[in-house]
Design a protein around this motif. Structure first.
Motif, short mmCIF file in Angstrom:
data_model
loop_
_atom_site.label_atom_id
_atom_site.label_comp_id
_atom_site.label_asym_id
_atom_site.label_seq_id
_atom_site.Cartn_x
_atom_site.Cartn_y
_atom_site.Cartn_z
N ILE A 83 -4.15 17.78 44.27
CA ILE A 83 -5.59 17.73 44.41
C ILE A 83 -6.19 18.86 43.57
O ILE A 83 -5.84 20.02 43.74
CB ILE A 83 -6.02 17.89 45.88
N ALA A 84 -7.08 18.51 42.65
CA ALA A 84 -7.78 19.50 41.84
C ALA A 84 -9.18 19.68 42.41
O ALA A 84 -9.92 18.70 42.59
CB ALA A 84 -7.87 19.04 40.39
N ALA A 111 -3.65 15.22 38.23
CA ALA A 111 -4.01 15.25 39.65
C ALA A 111 -4.17 13.83 40.20
O ALA A 111 -4.53 12.91 39.48
CB ALA A 111 -5.30 16.04 39.86
N ASP A 112 -3.90 13.71 41.49
CA ASP A 112 -4.09 12.44 42.18
C ASP A 112 -5.49 12.31 42.75
O ASP A 112 -6.00 11.20 42.93
CB ASP A 112 -3.08 12.31 43.33
N TYR A 113 -6.10 13.45 43.07
CA TYR A 113 -7.44 13.50 43.64
C TYR A 113 -8.23 14.59 42.94
O TYR A 113 -7.66 15.60 42.51
CB TYR A 113 -7.40 13.80 45.14
N LEU A 114 -9.55 14.40 42.88
CA LEU A 114 -10.43 15.39 42.28
C LEU A 114 -11.61 15.64 43.21
O LEU A 114 -12.25 14.69 43.67
CB LEU A 114 -10.95 14.91 40.92
N VAL A 115 -11.87 16.90 43.47
CA VAL A 115 -13.08 17.31 44.19
C VAL A 115 -13.82 18.25 43.24
O VAL A 115 -13.24 19.21 42.74
CB VAL A 115 -12.75 18.06 45.50
N GLY A 132 -9.84 6.78 34.04
CA GLY A 132 -9.08 5.86 34.89
C GLY A 132 -8.71 6.38 36.27
O GLY A 132 -8.02 5.68 37.01
N LEU A 133 -9.15 7.58 36.65
CA LEU A 133 -8.90 8.03 38.01
C LEU A 133 -9.76 7.18 38.94
O LEU A 133 -10.98 7.08 38.73
CB LEU A 133 -9.24 9.52 38.17
N ASP A 161 1.18 18.61 50.10
CA ASP A 161 0.17 18.49 49.06
C ASP A 161 0.01 19.85 48.38
O ASP A 161 0.21 20.90 48.99
CB ASP A 161 -1.18 18.08 49.64
N VAL A 162 -0.37 19.83 47.11
CA VAL A 162 -0.69 21.05 46.39
C VAL A 162 -2.13 20.93 45.92
O VAL A 162 -2.53 19.91 45.36
CB VAL A 162 0.26 21.29 45.19
N VAL A 163 -2.90 21.99 46.16
CA VAL A 163 -4.33 21.99 45.87
C VAL A 163 -4.64 23.14 44.91
O VAL A 163 -4.40 24.30 45.23
CB VAL A 163 -5.16 22.17 47.17
N LEU A 164 -5.15 22.80 43.73
CA LEU A 164 -5.62 23.79 42.77
C LEU A 164 -7.11 23.99 42.97
O LEU A 164 -7.87 23.02 42.98
CB LEU A 164 -5.37 23.31 41.33
#
Length: 178
Positions: A83-84, A111-115, A132-133, A161-164
């Motif tokens: 997750i970014a 990343a699989d997810y973006l916030v 394409g995300l 999960d890993v969150v940047l």
């Protein structure tokens, strides 16, 4: 072996090695010293997050180059999901919109997810969507609280999960980390 995360630290470590050799230190001494180097708070600093998630607190500052390096590190780490959480990159001048949009493509690769948090960072989300995300994996927020809540909701039922977390210093992204 170093405690620093990210391949971008290799050139720094090699430079330190070269200077140390020039100053007369022996390879074993240098190796020992380099293994003691630890990341500074806010600079890809690993933290334990809720539900056994790992946080990479990289909130000290952000430029296109440093954010790209942070994303590469996120991609390289073992994780169930990546997750970014990205805030605005400031002081980019006339290229600001272009740089934020371009970074969205990099997010899609890493990343699989973006916030996102902030007006400029919303352009990262736009770029990630164009790359394409899937839209259901992109969360655009305007406050630190909303960004933190989006991450908490994403990692609620999943360990590993890993969150940047990254953004320019004036965006105060460390509030999301907190």
């Amino acid at each position: 072996s170093s405690h620093l995360l990210g391949a971008h630290h290799v050139s720094t470590m090699l430079a330190a090695y070269t200077v140390a050799r020039h100053c007369g230190l022996q390879p074993a001494e240098i190796q020992q010293a380099l293994t003691q180097v630890s990341p500074l708070s806010g600079r890809l600093y690993p933290l334990e997050g809720m539900n056994d998630a790992k946080l990479l607190d990289d909130t000290h500052n952000a430029s296109p180059l440093s954010t790209s390096a942070g994303l590469d590190t996120l991609k390289a780490l073992p994780a169930h999901r990546r997750i970014a959480v990205l805030g605005d990159m400031l002081n980019l001048g006339a290229s600001s919109d272009e740089e934020h949009l371009r970074l969205g493509g990099k997010v899609k690769e890493c990343a699989d997810y973006l916030v996102t948090r902030g007006e400029r960072a919303a352009l990262i989300a736009e770029g990630a969507g164009h790359a394409g995300l899937p839209a259901e994996r992109i969360f655009v927020t305007s406050t630190h609280e909303d960004a933190a809540r989006a991450v908490q909701d994403s990692i609620k039922n999943c360990a590993a999960d890993v969150v940047l977390i990254k953004g320019s210093e004036d965006t105060r992204m460390e509030k999301v980390t907190e």
